[in-house]
Design an enzyme around this catalytic site. Structure first.
Site, mmCIF file in Angstrom:
data_model
loop_
_atom_site.group_PDB
_atom_site.id
_atom_site.type_symbol
_atom_site.label_atom_id
_atom_site.label_comp_id
_atom_site.label_asym_id
_atom_site.label_seq_id
_atom_site.Cartn_x
_atom_site.Cartn_y
_atom_site.Cartn_z
ATOM 1 C CG PHE A 71 14.419 27.480 -13.392
ATOM 2 C CD1 PHE A 71 14.025 28.818 -13.394
ATOM 3 C CD2 PHE A 71 15.296 27.048 -14.390
ATOM 4 C CE1 PHE A 71 14.482 29.696 -14.379
ATOM 5 C CE2 PHE A 71 15.760 27.914 -15.365
ATOM 6 C CZ PHE A 71 15.348 29.234 -15.364
ATOM 7 C CB ALA B 103 8.763 15.661 -12.582
ATOM 8 C CE1 TYR C 239 18.486 15.841 -17.290
ATOM 9 C CE2 TYR C 239 19.958 16.544 -19.049
ATOM 10 C CZ TYR C 239 18.801 16.723 -18.317
ATOM 11 O OH TYR C 239 17.957 17.776 -18.599
ATOM 12 C CB ILE D 38 36.118 29.226 -15.219
ATOM 13 C CG1 ILE D 38 35.063 30.332 -15.308
ATOM 14 C CG2 ILE D 38 36.224 28.476 -16.539
ATOM 15 C CD1 ILE D 38 35.276 31.318 -16.427
HETATM 16 N N1 LIG Z 1 17.289 24.074 -16.819
HETATM 17 C C1 LIG Z 1 17.767 23.779 -18.025
HETATM 18 O O1 LIG Z 1 18.687 24.435 -18.518
HETATM 19 C C2 LIG Z 1 17.168 22.634 -18.820
HETATM 20 C C3 LIG Z 1 17.695 22.356 -20.098
HETATM 21 C C4 LIG Z 1 17.147 21.301 -20.825
HETATM 22 C C5 LIG Z 1 16.096 20.556 -20.300
HETATM 23 N N2 LIG Z 1 15.621 20.844 -19.046
HETATM 24 C C6 LIG Z 1 14.545 20.021 -18.513
HETATM 25 O O2 LIG Z 1 13.471 20.870 -18.099
HETATM 26 C C7 LIG Z 1 12.820 20.284 -16.965
HETATM 27 C C8 LIG Z 1 12.756 21.274 -15.810
HETATM 28 O O3 LIG Z 1 14.096 21.623 -15.435
HETATM 29 P P1 LIG Z 1 14.386 22.664 -14.277
HETATM 30 O O4 LIG Z 1 15.680 23.316 -14.595
HETATM 31 O O5 LIG Z 1 13.190 23.500 -14.042
HETATM 32 O O6 LIG Z 1 14.627 21.685 -13.055
HETATM 33 P P2 LIG Z 1 14.169 21.836 -11.518
HETATM 34 O O7 LIG Z 1 15.057 20.923 -10.752
HETATM 35 O O8 LIG Z 1 14.109 23.262 -11.121
HETATM 36 O O9 LIG Z 1 12.692 21.247 -11.505
HETATM 37 C C9 LIG Z 1 12.402 19.883 -11.461
HETATM 38 C C10 LIG Z 1 11.203 19.686 -10.570
HETATM 39 O O10 LIG Z 1 10.880 18.275 -10.584
HETATM 40 C C11 LIG Z 1 10.537 17.891 -9.263
HETATM 41 N N3 LIG Z 1 10.788 16.433 -9.142
HETATM 42 C C12 LIG Z 1 11.989 15.799 -9.129
HETATM 43 N N4 LIG Z 1 11.807 14.480 -8.985
HETATM 44 C C13 LIG Z 1 10.460 14.263 -8.918
HETATM 45 C C14 LIG Z 1 9.651 13.106 -8.774
HETATM 46 N N5 LIG Z 1 10.206 11.882 -8.664
HETATM 47 N N6 LIG Z 1 8.314 13.248 -8.737
HETATM 48 C C15 LIG Z 1 7.736 14.485 -8.842
HETATM 49 N N7 LIG Z 1 8.463 15.622 -8.977
HETATM 50 C C16 LIG Z 1 9.806 15.519 -9.016
HETATM 51 C C17 LIG Z 1 11.439 18.727 -8.380
HETATM 52 O O11 LIG Z 1 10.934 18.833 -7.048
HETATM 53 C C18 LIG Z 1 11.442 20.066 -9.109
HETATM 54 O O12 LIG Z 1 10.396 20.905 -8.644
HETATM 55 C C19 LIG Z 1 13.566 18.996 -16.634
HETATM 56 O O13 LIG Z 1 12.927 17.914 -17.261
HETATM 57 C C20 LIG Z 1 14.923 19.227 -17.276
HETATM 58 O O14 LIG Z 1 15.559 18.015 -17.599
HETATM 59 C C21 LIG Z 1 16.137 21.856 -18.296
#
Ligand SMILES: NC(=O)c1ccc[n+]([C@@H]2O[C@H](COP(=O)([O-])OP(=O)(O)OC[C@H]3O[C@@H](n4cnc5c(N)ncnc54)[C@H](O)[C@@H]3O)[C@@H](O)[C@H]2O)c1
Length: 338
Positions: free
Chosen positions: A15, A78, A145, A205
């Site tokens: 995303f 990732a 996490y 909820i």
């Molecule tokens: N979405 C949120 O609200 C939010 C908030 C705080 C931090 N984050 C951080 O932002 C980052 C992106 O989050 P997101 O919401 O886009 O998540 P997402 O799940 O949409 O994207 C994660 C991507 O990582 C890939 N992935 C997972 N394991 C992998 C591996 N072992 N090797 C290679 N690729 C791998 C997945 O295929 C996916 O495309 C993450 O690090 C998440 O912790 C997100």
């Protein structure tokens, strides 16, 4: 030098990652995407066909070595970004979010790459003593996490202190917007509520819905992260990125129903023990050092997300059977009803 870099984006098919890929390209960088596609390949359709894609696992040194070759910076996104699940899948969580991150770090150092941007989370603060939370607040991570995010921040600091890397750490709030998976029943309350409405089902909820969140529209995190490289004041200096507009989950559910124009109502069930009651942060550091200002209101962001979601249509929720600690698996996961 901040223009025209060759940048690896891990998790680039996800995303936030897919928006970051495009945000960096717009700023004149050449981007290579690295992903194992556990989250699917659907977001690849948003890219030009000539985007360089490396399929691989960030836990595997050889895959990282191949992906990093020829790059001069890495944005590490990732992750298995599922906070609630991480309590009953701590091994899988640690493998992906910590071993995977350390592997990217080690191979970046081996490749002579110094600039590393890491997406951490406000989850690292745990239950705050006071809100909004400043970056100086203690990091009392409350689930695996968050522990792995905090631990990797420490790894980055240690390798910075021994002169190996130039790390930039952003702590994102709850991010939402187009391309966030709607079929994931465990995370992303915005797409879950939208998907429930698309399916003609009441949004559910857990608890009273009075828990507050700073739901941040995707462009309000992508713009600052894509312009962070070269900002000397933010080297090894974690920064909160998110909106200051705070809403309760109940308000979000009601707004979603209203904006989608559906004849549904909010349903309340027992609260989940792991849910944090209030989570939003102070962004004065981002404003001062990054010129940050969230631009998209909840109303506008929700409308844009709903517009995208309507094009996608209702999605079947994809339940996840895997558990490492069955007795800790919350019934909302096993009941397969969300
Ligand atoms: N979405 C949120 O609200 C939010 C908030 C705080 C931090 N984050 C951080 O932002 C980052 C992106 O989050 P997101 O919401 O886009 O998540 P997402 O799940 O949409 O994207 C994660 C991507 O990582 C890939 N992935 C997972 N394991 C992998 C591996 N072992 N090797 C290679 N690729 C791998 C997945 O295929 C996916 O495309 C993450 O690090 C998440 O912790 C997100």
């Amino acid at each position: 030098m901040t223009e025209g870099r060759k940048i690896l984006v891990t998790g680039g098919a996800g995303f936030i990652g897919s928006h970051v890929v495009q945000g960096l390209e717009k700023r004149g960088h050449t981007v290579r995407l690295f992903d194992n596609f556990v989250g699917g390949k659907q977001n690849l359709e948003y890219f030009d066909s000539d985007i360089e894609v490396v399929e691989g696992d960030c836990c595997k040194p050889k895959d990282c070595e191949k992906a990093l070759k020829g790059c001069d910076a890495v944005f590490h996104l990732a992750a298995h970004a599922a906070e609630g699940q991480s309590v009953f899948i701590p091994i899988f969580n640690a493998r992906t979010n910590l071993i995977g991150s350390i592997t990217v770090l080690a191979e970046a150092i081996n490749a002579g790459i110094e600039d590393i941007v890491f997406t951490s989370s406000i989850a690292t603060y745990g239950k705050p003593d006071k809100v909004p939370i400043k970056e100086t607040a203690p990091l009392n991570a409350e689930d695996p996490y968050a522990i792995t995010k905090k631990a990797f921040e420490d790894y980055l600091r240690v390798y910075f202190e021994i002169g190996q890397i130039t790390p930039y750490i952003v702590r994102f709030f709850n991010v939402y917007g187009p391309r966030q998976r709607m079929d994931d029943p465990y995370r992303g309350v915005v797409p879950i509520f939208i998907n429930k409405c698309l399916k003609g089902e009441n949004p559910v909820i857990f608890g009273d819905g009075l828990q507050k969140r700073a739901f941040t529209y995707i462009s309000d995190v992508v713009d600052p992260i894509c312009s962070i490289l070269g900002n000397k004041k933010l080297v090894n200096n974690p920064v909160n990125i998110g909106t200051e507009e705070v809403h309760t989950v109940k308000e979000l559910a009601e707004m979603t129903i209203e904006k989608m124009g559906v004849d549904l109502e909010v349903e309340f069930v027992d609260k989940r023990t792991s849910d944090v009651k209030i989570t939003y942060c102070d962004t004065s550091k981002a404003k001062e050092l990054l010129g940050y200002q969230a631009k998209v209101s909840m109303e506008d962001g929700l409308e844009k997300t709903i517009e995208w979601a309507k094009e996608m249509g209702p999605q079947e929720f994809r339940y996840f059977d895997y558990t490492e600690i069955p007795k800790l698996t919350h019934k909302t996961y096993t009941s397969k009803k969300i």
